[in-house]
Design a protein around this motif. Structure first.
Motif, PDB file in Angstrom:
ATOM      1  N   LYS A  93      35.416  38.799  34.030  1.00 37.57           N
ATOM      2  CA  LYS A  93      35.626  37.603  34.859  1.00 37.57           C
ATOM      3  C   LYS A  93      36.606  37.975  35.964  1.00 37.57           C
ATOM      4  CE  LYS A  93      33.295  34.548  32.387  1.00 37.57           C
ATOM      5  NZ  LYS A  93      32.446  35.658  31.934  1.00 37.57           N
ATOM      6  N   LYS A  94      36.454  37.221  37.049  1.00 37.07           N
ATOM      7  CA  LYS A  94      37.270  37.464  38.242  1.00 37.07           C
ATOM      8  C   LYS A  94      38.770  37.571  37.928  1.00 37.07           C
ATOM      9  CE  LYS A  94      37.003  35.529  42.853  1.00 37.07           C
ATOM     10  NZ  LYS A  94      36.391  34.520  43.659  1.00 37.07           N
ATOM     11  N   ASN A  95      39.265  36.667  37.066  1.00 36.30           N
ATOM     12  CA  ASN A  95      40.721  36.632  36.839  1.00 36.30           C
ATOM     13  C   ASN A  95      41.235  37.793  35.983  1.00 36.30           C
ATOM     14  OD1 ASN A  95      39.880  35.951  34.301  1.00 36.30           O
ATOM     15  ND2 ASN A  95      40.542  33.792  34.415  1.00 36.30           N
ATOM     16  N   GLU A  96      40.326  38.666  35.548  1.00 34.39           N
ATOM     17  CA  GLU A  96      40.770  39.848  34.782  1.00 34.39           C
ATOM     18  C   GLU A  96      41.192  40.982  35.709  1.00 34.39           C
ATOM     19  OE1 GLU A  96      38.247  40.901  31.278  1.00 34.39           O
ATOM     20  OE2 GLU A  96      37.114  39.136  31.932  1.00 34.39           O
ATOM     21  N   PHE A  97      40.923  40.824  37.014  1.00 31.34           N
ATOM     22  CA  PHE A  97      41.219  41.906  37.968  1.00 31.34           C
ATOM     23  C   PHE A  97      42.217  41.466  39.029  1.00 31.34           C
ATOM     24  CE2 PHE A  97      36.934  42.742  36.417  1.00 31.34           C
ATOM     25  CZ  PHE A  97      37.036  44.096  36.059  1.00 31.34           C
ATOM     26  N   ASP A  98      43.043  42.433  39.465  1.00 33.48           N
ATOM     27  CA  ASP A  98      43.850  42.213  40.661  1.00 33.48           C
ATOM     28  C   ASP A  98      42.903  42.189  41.857  1.00 33.48           C
ATOM     29  OD1 ASP A  98      46.207  42.330  39.223  1.00 33.48           O
ATOM     30  OD2 ASP A  98      46.390  44.522  39.475  1.00 33.48           O
ATOM     31  N   GLU A  99      43.368  41.631  42.966  1.00 35.45           N
ATOM     32  CA  GLU A  99      42.556  41.668  44.185  1.00 35.45           C
ATOM     33  C   GLU A  99      42.386  43.124  44.621  1.00 35.45           C
ATOM     34  OE1 GLU A  99      43.555  37.374  46.196  1.00 35.45           O
ATOM     35  OE2 GLU A  99      44.469  39.175  47.062  1.00 35.45           O
ATOM     36  N   MET A 100      41.239  43.430  45.177  1.00 35.37           N
ATOM     37  CA  MET A 100      41.037  44.838  45.581  1.00 35.37           C
ATOM     38  C   MET A 100      40.123  44.984  46.783  1.00 35.37           C
ATOM     39  SD  MET A 100      38.591  46.208  42.545  1.00 35.37           S
ATOM     40  CE  MET A 100      38.718  45.005  41.250  1.00 35.37           C
ATOM     41  N   VAL A 101      40.208  46.186  47.394  1.00 41.06           N
ATOM     42  CA  VAL A 101      39.276  46.583  48.451  1.00 41.06           C
ATOM     43  C   VAL A 101      38.365  47.640  47.829  1.00 41.06           C
ATOM     44  CG1 VAL A 101      39.026  47.606  50.748  1.00 41.06           C
ATOM     45  CG2 VAL A 101      41.015  46.171  50.235  1.00 41.06           C
ATOM     46  N   LEU A 102      37.045  47.452  47.991  1.00 48.01           N
ATOM     47  CA  LEU A 102      36.089  48.297  47.274  1.00 48.01           C
ATOM     48  C   LEU A 102      35.207  49.119  48.218  1.00 48.01           C
ATOM     49  CD1 LEU A 102      34.736  48.886  44.451  1.00 48.01           C
ATOM     50  CD2 LEU A 102      33.136  47.039  45.000  1.00 48.01           C
ATOM     51  N   ALA A 103      35.183  50.440  47.995  1.00 47.98           N
ATOM     52  CA  ALA A 103      34.244  51.316  48.719  1.00 47.98           C
ATOM     53  C   ALA A 103      33.004  51.489  47.857  1.00 47.98           C
ATOM     54  CB  ALA A 103      34.885  52.678  48.975  1.00 47.98           C
ATOM     55  N   LEU A 104      31.832  51.356  48.474  1.00 44.03           N
ATOM     56  CA  LEU A 104      30.585  51.348  47.716  1.00 44.03           C
ATOM     57  C   LEU A 104      29.649  52.488  48.100  1.00 44.03           C
ATOM     58  CD1 LEU A 104      29.579  47.600  47.972  1.00 44.03           C
ATOM     59  CD2 LEU A 104      29.705  48.894  45.856  1.00 44.03           C
ATOM     60  N   GLY A 105      29.070  53.145  47.079  1.00 41.84           N
ATOM     61  CA  GLY A 105      28.069  54.174  47.379  1.00 41.84           C
ATOM     62  C   GLY A 105      27.848  55.068  46.185  1.00 41.84           C
ATOM     63  N   TYR A 106      26.886  55.971  46.303  1.00 45.57           N
ATOM     64  CA  TYR A 106      26.634  56.891  45.206  1.00 45.57           C
ATOM     65  C   TYR A 106      27.643  58.056  45.211  1.00 45.57           C
ATOM     66  CZ  TYR A 106      24.649  59.638  41.681  1.00 45.57           C
ATOM     67  OH  TYR A 106      24.541  60.356  40.538  1.00 45.57           O
ATOM     68  N   PHE A 107      27.938  58.568  46.405  1.00 47.41           N
ATOM     69  CA  PHE A 107      29.018  59.552  46.614  1.00 47.41           C
ATOM     70  C   PHE A 107      28.805  60.913  45.936  1.00 47.41           C
ATOM     71  CE2 PHE A 107      31.437  55.395  46.938  1.00 47.41           C
ATOM     72  CZ  PHE A 107      31.676  55.475  48.299  1.00 47.41           C
ATOM     73  N   ASP A 108      27.581  61.436  45.865  1.00 46.86           N
ATOM     74  CA  ASP A 108      27.435  62.806  45.330  1.00 46.86           C
ATOM     75  C   ASP A 108      28.006  63.798  46.344  1.00 46.86           C
ATOM     76  OD1 ASP A 108      26.778  64.982  43.751  1.00 46.86           O
ATOM     77  OD2 ASP A 108      24.764  65.168  44.615  1.00 46.86           O
TER      78      ASP A 108
END
Ligand code: FMN
Ligand code: ATP
Length: 315
Positions: free
Chosen positions: A13-28
């Motif tokens: 659930k949302k309240n289990e996490f601190d606020e964050m900035v997320l980078a998205l991708g597969y990244f091989d």
């Protein structure tokens, strides 16, 4: 860095996490294009005073969707984790890539894997896609965000007008141009493996070698001779490596090419050790010689060329 494994469905659930900035991708490979995306997320996180995070997927979508038996990775999962950790990211999410996950609609992906994880800002490259058949793009992300997060799109990172991508780097490694792979990745390509027993012929010709059984899922360069370094018990040594079938000695081609490193200034017993080989430069193709003497003369030249390469590199 905190590692969080997720699969669909998940119960976070949302309240289990601190606020964050997320980078998205597969990244091989965590190549230069990827580094730009991840470092942008870190920069924004620092400005906002929140956590930085990366989300990657495992295994490769092609293994699941096209049922490819195995795919050769630039950075198998363990190396990808280590490399992302070295970029000082706070949290790494590893999402299990399954058929069910791939079938999520773009809005479902955003709801479950972005909004529900308390992400406040998403960073991805210009060509990132999400949701069933990759229908979600950086153009559709504001629509799917439900005004719960902002986003930043990283522009195309290129080398000689070509997009730096995992696909390009795999091609470059397969062509043998490991020096160019290093330019694109931003680090030399590396492969981990274990030192095994060989035919013990090396020492009789004056060039003992460590035979490295490369762990399965790495992409390795084609047969030939390479300038390498090898990491053994946290120490780095220079050496010259032959990948090949040793046609001078074998009438019949063995099933797999061997990877053997003649390590300079080294004569310790290392059978069974786990080592990492770093690929710097291709020296030549493997050849069938008329006799052992010719082979020895050539290996002397390979060694001299490698020593010269590493000397120049240091200047
Ligand atoms: C730098 C280097 C270059 C080599 N080049 C060749 C080659 O071109 N052709 C070949 O048949 N074997 C080549 N070899 C492999 C040698 O034949 C091999 O090291 C030797 O037979 C020892 O094998 P072993 O480790 O199985 O005992 C090379 C080995 C090294 C270290
Ligand atoms: N050259 C690049 N410039 C900008 N962003 C990039 C670049 N390469 C990848 N990205 C971004 O980095 C993230 C991870 O990329 P991803 O691993 O999915 O693709 P890739 O490196 O292009 O590999 P592939 O060859 O498999 O498409 C995505 O958000 C993607 O858009």
């Amino acid at each position: 860095m905190k590692l969080i494994k997720l699969s669909y469905p998940h119960n976070f659930k949302k309240n289990e996490f601190d606020e964050m900035v997320l980078a998205l991708g597969y990244f091989d490979g965590v190549h230069k294009g990827h580094q730009k995306v991840i470092l942008k997320a870190k920069e924004i996180a620092d400005k906002m005073g929140v956590k930085s995070a990366v989300m990657t997927f495992n295994p490769h979508p092609l293994v699941v969707l096209r049922k490819e038996i195995g795919i050769d990775y630039i950075t198998p999962l363990e190396d990808k984790i280590q490399t992302i950790e070295n970029l000082n990211v706070d949290i790494l999410f590893i999402v299990e890539f399954t058929r069910e996950f791939a079938a999520l609609l773009p809005q479902q992906f955003v709801d479950e894997f972005i909004i529900n994880l308390n992400v406040k800002h998403v960073v991805a490259g210009f060509d990132f896609t999400y949701g069933h058949l990759g229908k979600g793009t950086m153009e559709t992300i504001p629509f799917h965000s439900r005004e719960q997060f902002l986003h930043t799109t990283v522009e195309k990172q290129t080398d000689h007008d070509r997009k730096i991508s995992s696909t390009l780097i795999r091609e470059v490694i397969r062509s043998g141009d490991v020096a160019y792979a290093q330019t694109l990745i931003g680090r030399p390509h590396s492969t981990k493996g274990r030192v095994i027993h060989g035919d013990k012929r090396g020492r009789t010709i004056g060039f003992p070698t460590a035979n490295v059984e490369v762990f399965d899922d790495y992409i390795i360069p084609p047969t030939g001779v390479y300038a390498v370094t090898i990491n053994i018990k946290k120490q780095v040594y220079e050496g010259v490596c032959n990948i090949g079938y040793k046609p001078t000695f074998h009438e019949e081609k063995p099933l797999k090419p061997s990877v053997e490193v003649h390590i300079f200034n080294f004569n310790n017993e290392i059978y069974g050790e786990n080592v990492t080989v770093f690929w710097f430069k291709r020296i030549r193709s493997e050849q069938k010689f008329h006799n052992v003497e010719e082979l020895i003369e050539q290996i002397k030249l390979d060694k001299a060329a490698t020593i010269q390469f590493f000397e120049k590199k240091l200047v």
